[in-house]
Design a protein around this motif. Structure first.
Motif, PDB file in Angstrom:
ATOM      1  N   GLN A   1       1.006  -1.176   0.068  1.00  0.00           N
ATOM      2  CA  GLN A   1       0.270  -0.017   0.043  1.00  0.00           C
ATOM      3  C   GLN A   1       0.844   1.212   0.031  1.00  0.00           C
ATOM      4  O   GLN A   1       1.872   1.276   0.453  1.00  0.00           O
ATOM      5  CB  GLN A   1      -0.792   0.056   1.348  1.00  0.00           C
ATOM      6  CG  GLN A   1      -1.817  -1.153   1.284  1.00  0.00           C
ATOM      7  CD  GLN A   1      -2.218  -1.221   2.527  1.00  0.00           C
ATOM      8  OE1 GLN A   1      -2.136  -0.713   3.645  1.00  0.00           O
ATOM      9  NE2 GLN A   1      -3.481  -2.067   2.690  1.00  0.00           N
ATOM     10  N   LEU A   2       0.487   2.276  -0.591  1.00  0.00           N
ATOM     11  CA  LEU A   2       1.069   3.542  -0.705  1.00  0.00           C
ATOM     12  C   LEU A   2       0.280   4.635  -0.010  1.00  0.00           C
ATOM     13  O   LEU A   2      -0.899   4.752  -0.286  1.00  0.00           O
ATOM     14  CB  LEU A   2       1.355   3.752  -2.162  1.00  0.00           C
ATOM     15  CG  LEU A   2       2.570   4.540  -2.493  1.00  0.00           C
ATOM     16  CD1 LEU A   2       4.100   3.488  -1.965  1.00  0.00           C
ATOM     17  CD2 LEU A   2       2.945   4.820  -3.960  1.00  0.00           C
ATOM     18  N   GLN A   3       0.942   5.443   0.654  1.00  0.00           N
ATOM     19  CA  GLN A   3       0.311   6.348   1.474  1.00  0.00           C
ATOM     20  C   GLN A   3       0.809   7.714   0.924  1.00  0.00           C
ATOM     21  O   GLN A   3       1.779   8.393   1.350  1.00  0.00           O
ATOM     22  CB  GLN A   3       0.304   6.448   2.826  1.00  0.00           C
ATOM     23  CG  GLN A   3      -0.659   7.071   3.479  1.00  0.00           C
ATOM     24  CD  GLN A   3      -0.474   7.082   5.176  1.00  0.00           C
ATOM     25  OE1 GLN A   3       0.303   6.381   5.547  1.00  0.00           O
ATOM     26  NE2 GLN A   3      -1.154   7.844   6.072  1.00  0.00           N
ATOM     27  N   PRO A   4       0.254   8.419  -0.234  1.00  0.00           N
ATOM     28  CA  PRO A   4       0.849   9.448  -0.811  1.00  0.00           C
ATOM     29  C   PRO A   4       1.135  10.758   0.089  1.00  0.00           C
ATOM     30  O   PRO A   4       2.077  11.515  -0.016  1.00  0.00           O
ATOM     31  CB  PRO A   4       0.087   9.948  -2.068  1.00  0.00           C
ATOM     32  CG  PRO A   4      -0.824   8.772  -2.351  1.00  0.00           C
ATOM     33  CD  PRO A   4      -0.973   7.909  -0.919  1.00  0.00           C
ATOM     34  N   SER A   5       0.328  10.867   1.129  1.00  0.00           N
ATOM     35  CA  SER A   5       0.393  11.941   2.065  1.00  0.00           C
ATOM     36  C   SER A   5       1.746  11.987   2.742  1.00  0.00           C
ATOM     37  O   SER A   5       2.411  12.961   3.103  1.00  0.00           O
ATOM     38  CB  SER A   5      -0.643  11.951   2.910  1.00  0.00           C
ATOM     39  OG  SER A   5      -0.734  10.883   3.959  1.00  0.00           O
ATOM     40  N   GLU A   6       2.474  10.926   2.979  1.00  0.00           N
ATOM     41  CA  GLU A   6       3.670  10.791   3.705  1.00  0.00           C
ATOM     42  C   GLU A   6       4.777  11.409   2.773  1.00  0.00           C
ATOM     43  O   GLU A   6       5.573  12.062   3.240  1.00  0.00           O
ATOM     44  CB  GLU A   6       4.102   9.208   4.171  1.00  0.00           C
ATOM     45  CG  GLU A   6       3.141   8.747   5.083  1.00  0.00           C
ATOM     46  CD  GLU A   6       3.558   9.214   6.486  1.00  0.00           C
ATOM     47  OE1 GLU A   6       4.567   9.685   6.440  1.00  0.00           O
ATOM     48  OE2 GLU A   6       2.708   9.274   7.294  1.00  0.00           O
ATOM     49  N   PHE A   7       4.698  10.820   1.692  1.00  0.00           N
ATOM     50  CA  PHE A   7       5.519  11.704   0.484  1.00  0.00           C
ATOM     51  C   PHE A   7       5.385  12.987   0.303  1.00  0.00           C
ATOM     52  O   PHE A   7       6.548  13.734  -0.012  1.00  0.00           O
ATOM     53  CB  PHE A   7       5.674  10.952  -0.714  1.00  0.00           C
ATOM     54  CG  PHE A   7       6.138   9.305  -0.472  1.00  0.00           C
ATOM     55  CD1 PHE A   7       7.330   8.971  -0.619  1.00  0.00           C
ATOM     56  CD2 PHE A   7       4.927   8.491  -0.527  1.00  0.00           C
ATOM     57  CE1 PHE A   7       7.692   7.663  -0.192  1.00  0.00           C
ATOM     58  CE2 PHE A   7       5.371   7.004  -0.510  1.00  0.00           C
ATOM     59  CZ  PHE A   7       6.893   6.650  -0.132  1.00  0.00           C
ATOM     60  N   ALA A   8       4.231  13.249   0.308  1.00  0.00           N
ATOM     61  CA  ALA A   8       3.900  14.733   0.285  1.00  0.00           C
ATOM     62  C   ALA A   8       4.754  15.638   1.421  1.00  0.00           C
ATOM     63  O   ALA A   8       4.851  16.693   0.980  1.00  0.00           O
ATOM     64  CB  ALA A   8       2.265  15.062   0.371  1.00  0.00           C
ATOM     65  N   LYS A   9       4.803  15.257   2.405  1.00  0.00           N
ATOM     66  CA  LYS A   9       5.475  15.950   3.512  1.00  0.00           C
ATOM     67  C   LYS A   9       6.852  16.410   2.919  1.00  0.00           C
ATOM     68  O   LYS A   9       7.376  17.316   2.946  1.00  0.00           O
ATOM     69  CB  LYS A   9       5.606  14.857   4.686  1.00  0.00           C
ATOM     70  CG  LYS A   9       4.149  14.921   5.376  1.00  0.00           C
ATOM     71  CD  LYS A   9       4.517  13.639   6.601  1.00  0.00           C
ATOM     72  CE  LYS A   9       3.172  13.225   7.200  1.00  0.00           C
ATOM     73  NZ  LYS A   9       3.100  12.380   7.946  1.00  0.00           N
ATOM     74  N   VAL A  10       7.692  15.318   2.205  1.00  0.00           N
ATOM     75  CA  VAL A  10       9.012  15.563   1.934  1.00  0.00           C
ATOM     76  C   VAL A  10       8.849  16.549   0.703  1.00  0.00           C
ATOM     77  O   VAL A  10       9.675  17.488   0.879  1.00  0.00           O
ATOM     78  CB  VAL A  10       9.603  14.175   1.234  1.00  0.00           C
ATOM     79  CG1 VAL A  10      10.986  14.538   1.026  1.00  0.00           C
ATOM     80  CG2 VAL A  10       9.391  13.225   2.279  1.00  0.00           C
ATOM     81  N   ALA A  11       7.815  16.350  -0.171  1.00  0.00           N
ATOM     82  CA  ALA A  11       7.656  17.236  -1.521  1.00  0.00           C
ATOM     83  C   ALA A  11       7.603  18.609  -0.763  1.00  0.00           C
ATOM     84  O   ALA A  11       8.067  19.481  -1.227  1.00  0.00           O
ATOM     85  CB  ALA A  11       6.563  16.800  -2.245  1.00  0.00           C
ATOM     86  N   LEU A  12       6.617  18.751   0.108  1.00  0.00           N
ATOM     87  CA  LEU A  12       6.307  20.203   0.436  1.00  0.00           C
ATOM     88  C   LEU A  12       7.389  20.895   1.233  1.00  0.00           C
ATOM     89  O   LEU A  12       7.906  22.035   0.904  1.00  0.00           O
ATOM     90  CB  LEU A  12       5.086  19.982   1.640  1.00  0.00           C
ATOM     91  CG  LEU A  12       4.620  21.422   2.281  1.00  0.00           C
ATOM     92  CD1 LEU A  12       3.543  21.890   1.090  1.00  0.00           C
ATOM     93  CD2 LEU A  12       4.104  21.439   3.363  1.00  0.00           C
ATOM     94  N   ILE A  13       8.291  20.188   2.031  1.00  0.00           N
ATOM     95  CA  ILE A  13       9.577  20.475   2.537  1.00  0.00           C
ATOM     96  C   ILE A  13      10.421  21.299   1.326  1.00  0.00           C
ATOM     97  O   ILE A  13      10.924  22.181   1.733  1.00  0.00           O
ATOM     98  CB  ILE A  13      10.032  19.533   3.647  1.00  0.00           C
ATOM     99  CG1 ILE A  13       9.408  19.363   4.778  1.00  0.00           C
ATOM    100  CG2 ILE A  13      11.381  20.263   4.093  1.00  0.00           C
ATOM    101  CD1 ILE A  13       9.700  18.522   5.473  1.00  0.00           C
ATOM    102  N   LEU A  14      10.444  20.485   0.559  1.00  0.00           N
ATOM    103  CA  LEU A  14      11.543  20.806  -0.442  1.00  0.00           C
ATOM    104  C   LEU A  14      10.899  21.933  -1.399  1.00  0.00           C
ATOM    105  O   LEU A  14      11.515  23.036  -1.578  1.00  0.00           O
ATOM    106  CB  LEU A  14      11.701  19.515  -1.711  1.00  0.00           C
ATOM    107  CG  LEU A  14      12.597  18.584  -1.173  1.00  0.00           C
ATOM    108  CD1 LEU A  14      12.535  17.592  -2.337  1.00  0.00           C
ATOM    109  CD2 LEU A  14      14.062  19.010  -1.090  1.00  0.00           C
TER     110      LEU A  14
END
Lengths: 407, 791
Positions: A137-150
């Protein structure tokens, strides 16, 4: 630093090349030596402890359902390995090059968040997961955290680095507005899942990064006031779903909780308190092995530490988490540029908020939100995202202008 | 201290300050968590550990086997019977796919109980669940059918696959082998109430679904009989699935209770009372009671009250209809024991107390004659002797023998006058002596005897102050009645009589008039009432030389392996303030009642072997407004060396000589074996405790008692209970032997084991012994009294 071209063009035979690599790896200026080892060791230790806790929390259930008791242990370790590989990539690619890709990363995360709304699966009331084949399963909101920080670091760090003019500028009003707009899109998408906890992570990450970036104080204070007003308003006018509101308000009331939320917290606190000073021993917690604490391998994994490892073990986890935050802040201090400082600050705010809210929830001092505890909670996406973030921290660390270890 | 680096210098101040703030924030938040962790785990740990425990552990209770209640010879009056019980374990059936529906349907066809009924029984009690429901632990199998047949049980046991979660096993339930025998004394069990659980569940070891003694000896000795339930503490998970056993304690059986009550005599008393009631027909006298005491120790040997009930209706929970029937006055309130929970005016059986008062306090002489005229004028009232008879000048001895009222009336009247009569409290008469009242009180009237049974009545003894207090309470209602009359009374003459009485009472009801004092002395009127047990205790004191005992039914508590846990000895409650000579004089006079010419019970005891077993007694006939007289007979025997006190009361029947005295005589016949096998061989209660065999059953004989029973006093040579009993062994071999009875002239506190095991040898001398067999049967049943003397 050794020139990469020298390595490429060297005519020395293979054996010599390996020797060179070894020399480089162990040399005085080796990137390996320059890695932040306290941070790295803490993260790996926490992840390994997390593996044990997840194992303990799940093995009884797996035994009862006839499964492999080590299922979750293995998966957690696999996640760790994959996550470390991702971290390695995030460390190696110079973050200043990453800055150029930040807009794409950001857009990619938005794509993921939209995808989850369209084709995601609902687990525990939230529409947060994209189910992949083979049980992943993939939880895109977790990766969104990294993306937002960048993305945010790109905007807030840019002006600082305007060395052509030599003028050091703090973020302007336009920058702040742009940051807020940038954050608003993924937050809105996540709110639609709904995943209130992750939205709150975003809020605090943005707030922390804005504050540290040197943005005008009125913005920082204004945003905090807005948050308070907004919080008051949603409670006053019941804008949240009832269960969300219950989670927020229930922990404040000091009474015997009868709702499911209250039950969770009661069981969690009972488990932790049951550990005492030295704990019941791994696999020996009555509450844990009796499966009284719901979602114990994910959101409530800290209760396993509390019950089975006791105050010493759980306190040790707190200390390691403290080391992670402390080192990340040191990296923010030591960064060669504002972009690196911003990245480190964002990660600190993210980790710090999730740690405090997650552990505070199990101790009954914070409301119940579905936020995982970094490195310890079971979950591939969060593990990957967390380790990516650690990779970014190491990246910034490696490219710092000074070597804190240098004499 | 960190070495300042170039980079830090390159950050602007605002950023650095805010990073420091962030660091302080991060550290303080983690410290907060650590402090909270410390509080939770170290400071408040115990509270939560207890929570975790209750979370995790479920108790399954195995009830302890309750102790037996046996009579003085070891015969079980209350025992446990095994019953095949089918139970449903909901923690299993609820987890089946259809929540056990299929299993319950199969079970229904086996035990023939509708599925709805089974479901009703296994539902958990709650505010909405109607009984029957289960108030025990959800982890405990719920009994749905008791006393099922072996076939039904086997059908379940042999097909565990068809009946998952259903079990059939043997459970102990209370059994009363003699039915209603001594029901009021033995008592019964009820499921523990939530209130009891809350208040003293922990201290008394109650569990959900425990049975608790709530009446009689089951109540008084509940702690001894109860034992300790076995508790298995199961570890369960969140879903209630059993993961293991945390701890397990085996049940400890309750101790057995040995009574002084004797089965044979109890049966005799109950049968005698029943026969007497039967002979009276259904119209009158629906209740009767009797008490047999050991005059020397205060032990109760028999105590009975009719109507009675079979306590087995309480086994498994009494139905509401049954309970209503048992407490319905129309049925005579079978639950109530008239022997110790009811009281009435004792009539002339009180005269020995009055005689004692006259001799001890009023200066009367044992030799002087007093005029037993036909009437006595007191104030405006005329008091008659019974049926107006007159006997002229006679001694107090004769006054008791013929039950002359007037002599005692006069003593009481004079004492009342000496106390100032109506003017008490004024002038020179400050403190009334009230000798009769005081003597009654010192002999135990007006206060509970303290028998080891709950709910005993105190009876009543009302003095001048008490009369006034009662009047103060009732004055208003008297005065209202004086105005309004008694419209609900149908008989106009009666209503008018009541009204006039109320009118008088309204005005001067506080006055303790001469009439009341006179009535008191002959055991009549509203200011004196006694229970048969109280009367028996006072007669025992007269019989044994003045010691008032606090009677007990229990003799000892014995562990299941026969070890004596403790013995129960009746306490001395007081002494009669009279000289031994005075008491001897009264005993002699009471013997005259059954043996001398003119004695009120001489007719009844005409065929009695007076030379071997002299009986002393006193008839009593209490007049009761609205119903027939209450017939009393209080007695002891042998008169010259009293062993037993027997009191019988039959309300709404007739005179004491008519009904109660023949009943008492029949009881003595049973005790001594006149025309029957003797209930108590040797005419003595067994001095030793019965013995417990290896299998836990009782045999009769001496227990290996750490505290040996006191050696019985050697029978005096003149004892009628002597040789004649033992010398007549018959061919009948009894199952019970009583070694060491004084009647055999063998005094042995501890019987030798060999002797006890040799039961058949000794048994021939035991219950088989008859006395007066030839005489009794030759003469046929005792004749009814030919002449009714005065009461």
């Amino acid at each position: 630093m050794t020139s990469p071209t020298a390595l490429r063009s060297s005519p020395v035979p293979l054996r010599g090349r390996i020797g060179q690599l070894r020399d480089r790896a162990s040399g005085r200026h080796s990137p390996l030596r320059r890695l932040d080892w306290p941070l790295q060791i803490s993260v790996i230790t926490l992840s390994m402890v997390g593996a044990l806790l997840v194992w303990s929390a799940t093995r009884q259930r797996e035994i009862e359902s006839g499964g492999d008791p080590q299922t979750f242990l293995k998966r957690h370790l696999l996640n760790l390995v994959i996550g470390l590989a991702l971290a390695g990539v995030a460390t190696i690619v110079d973050y200043r090059i990453l800055r150029a890709y930040a807009p794409f990363v950001y857009l990619g995360s938005l794509f993921g968040l939209i995808a989850v709304l369209l084709m995601g699966a609902t687990i525990n009331g939230a529409h947060s997961w994209i189910v992949l084949p083979a049980g992943f399963q993939l939880q895109p909101s977790e990766f969104a955290k990294v993306a937002l920080i960048l993305g945010v670091a790109m905007i807030l760090g840019e002006k600082h680095d305007d060395r052509d003019t030599g003028i050091r500028l703090n973020p302007s009003h336009q920058d702040v507005v742009l940051v807020l707009a940038l954050a608003a899109v993924p937050m809105a998408l996540i709110m639609m899942q709904p995943d209130f906890g992750t939205v709150m992570v975003f809020v605090f990450v943005i707030l922390g990064m804005l504050a540290v970036s040197g943005a005008p104080s009125r913005w920082v204070i204004g945003l905090i006031l807005c948050g308070i007003l907004f919080g008051g308003a949603i409670l006053q006018f019941h804008l949240l779903k009832p269960y969300q509101e219950a989670r927020l308000t229930e922990f404040v009331r000091d009474n015997q909780n009868t709702s499911s939320t209250g039950y969770n917290v009661d069981q969690a606190m009972t488990a932790i308190a049951n550990g005492g000073l030295i704990g019941r021993g791994l696999f020996n917690g009555m509450q844990t092995q009796g499966q009284f604490v719901p979602e114990q391998q994910t959101d409530f994994v800290f209760t396993v530490a509390g019950e089975e490892l006791g105050f010493l073990g759980a306190g040790g986890v707190l200390v390691l988490l403290g080391v992670v935050l402390w080192r990340a802040l040191s990296i923010a201090f030591d960064s060669g540029d504002a972009f690196g400082t911003m990245i480190a600050t964002g990660v600190v705010c993210w980790f710090g908020f999730q740690m405090f809210v997650n552990i505070g929830m199990t101790l009954g001092v914070m409301p119940v939100t579905g936020l995982p505890l970094p490195f310890l909670s079971y979950g591939g996406s969060s593990m990957f995202a967390n380790l990516l973030a650690v990779g970014l921290l190491q990246n910034v660390r490696l490219r710092a202008r000074s070597d804190p270890y240098a004499l | 201290m960190r070495r300042p680096s170039l980079v830090e210098e390159s950050l602007d101040d605002r950023t650095r300050v805010r990073l420091v703030v962030l660091r302080v924030l991060a550290v303080s938040l983690l410290v907060t968590l650590g402090a909270r962790l410390w509080t939770l785990q170290i400071l408040n740990g115990d509270h939560y550990r207890h929570l975790a425990e209750t979370n995790r552990v479920r108790e399954v209770v195995t009830p302890a086997t309750r102790g037996l209640i046996v009579d003085d010879q070891g015969r079980a009056l209350v025992r446990n019977r095994t019953s095949l019980v089918i139970s449903v374990n909901r923690s299993v059936t609820d987890r089946q796919k259809d929540s056990g529906q299929a299993v319950l349907e199969r079970l229904s066809s086996v035990i023939g109980m509708p599925v709805a009924d089974i479901k009703g029984r296994i539902q958990f009690c709650s505010a909405t669940a109607k009984p029957p429901c289960w108030n025990g632990s959800p982890y405990q199998p719920v009994p749905v059918a008791k006393d099922v047949s072996a076939q039904q049980a086997l059908a379940v046991i042999e097909h565990p696959d068809r009946f998952p979660g259903v079990s059939a096993d043997l459970q102990a339930v209370r059994e009363y082998p003699y039915g209603s025998l001594a029901a009021h004394e033995l008592g019964y069990l009820s499921p523990v109430t939530q209130k009891q659980l809350d208040s003293d569940g922990a201290s008394k070891g109650y569990h959900q679904n425990s049975l608790v003694g709530v009446s009689g000896l089951e109540d008084t000795y509940d702690a001894d009989l109860r034992g300790a339930d076995g508790v298995q503490r199961l570890e369960v998970d969140r879903f209630g699935r059993v993961a293991g056993t945390a701890s397990s304690t085996a049940p400890r059986s309750g101790d057995n209770l040995v009574l002084s009550l004797d089965l044979g005599i109890q049966q005799a008393v109950e049968q005698t009372l029943q026969k007497t009631l039967d002979s009276l027909g259904g119209g009158r006298a629906r209740t009767a009671s009797g008490v047999v005491l050991d005059a020397r120790t205060g032990h109760v040997i028999a105590m009975a009250s009719l109507p009675s009930y079979d306590p087995s209706v309480f086994v498994g929970g009494v139905s509401e209809t049954d309970y209503k029937a048992l407490s319905d006055p129309a049925n005579g309130i079978p639950l109530l024991s008239r022997a110790y929970q009811g009281s009435g005016a004792p009539g002339s059986t009180f005269k020995p107390v009055s005689t004692l008062t006259a001799l001890t306090n009023l200066g009367a002489s044992t030799t002087d004659d007093y005029d037993c005229g036909p009437t006595l004028q007191v104030g405006g009232q005329t008091f008659h002797n019974f049926e107006g008879s007159s006997a002229g000048p006679i001694t107090l001895h004769q006054a008791l023998v013929i039950s002359c009222d007037v002599i005692f009336d006069r003593f009481a009247y004079e004492a009342w006058l000496a106390d100032g009569g109506l003017r008490n409290g004024r002038g020179p008469y400050q403190e009334p002596h009230e000798y009769f009242v005081k003597m009654a009180r010192t002999m135990g009237f007006g206060s509970r005897t303290g028998v080891d049974l709950p709910g005993e009545t105190a009876g009543s003894v009302v003095d001048r102050a008490g009369a006034k207090a009662i009047w103060t309470d009732l004055k208003d209602s008297y005065c209202r009645r004086a105005q309004n009359g008694y419209p609900e009374v149908t008989d106009p003459a009666k209503a008018e009589r009541f009204r006039r009485y109320a009118a008088e009472a309204c005005v001067d009801g506080y006055l303790y008039n001469g009439g009341a004092a006179v009535q008191f002395a002959i055991g009549q009127g509203q200011y004196l009432s006694a229970s048969p047990l109280q009367l028996a205790v006072s007669y025992a004191a007269i019989a044994n030389g003045g010691t008032l005992y606090q009677p007990t039914l229990a003799k000892a508590v014995m562990s299941p392996d026969g070890h004596v846990v403790r013995t129960v000895e009746p306490k001395v409650a007081g002494r009669i303030p009279a000289t031994p000579e005075t008491l001897a004089y009264i005993r002699d006079a009471l013997h005259g009642v059954t043996s001398e010419g003119g004695g009120t019970a001489t007719g009844v005891f005409a065929d009695w072997p007076n030379d071997t077993i002299p009986v002393a007694g006193k008839t009593g006939t209490a007049e009761v407004e609205g119903t027939g007289d209450t017939s009393w007979f209080a007695s002891f025997a042998p008169a010259n060396d009293p062993q037993f006190v027997v009191v019988v009361t039959i309300p709404d029947s007739g005179t004491g000589a008519e009904y109660a005295a023949p009943a008492v005589k029949a009881i003595y016949q049973s005790i001594y074996g006149i025309g029957h096998p003797a209930a108590l061989p040797g005419g003595r209660p067994p001095p030793e405790l019965p013995r417990v065999e290896r299998d836990g059953t009782f045999s009769t004989g001496a227990a290996p008692a750490p505290a040996p029973a006191p050696a019985p006093a050697p029978a005096p040579a003149a004892s009628p209970s002597g040789v004649s009993f033992a010398d007549r062994p018959t061919g009948a071999v009894a199952t019970a032997a009583v070694p060491g009875t004084s009647g055999l002239g063998i005094v042995s506190a501890v019987a030798e084991p060999a002797l006890v095991r040799g039961v058949p040898v000794r048994g021939a001398l035991g219950r088989g012994a008859f006395i007066g067999e030839g005489d009794g049967s030759a003469r046929g049943p005792p004749r009814p009294p030919e002449a009714r003397g005065p009461c």
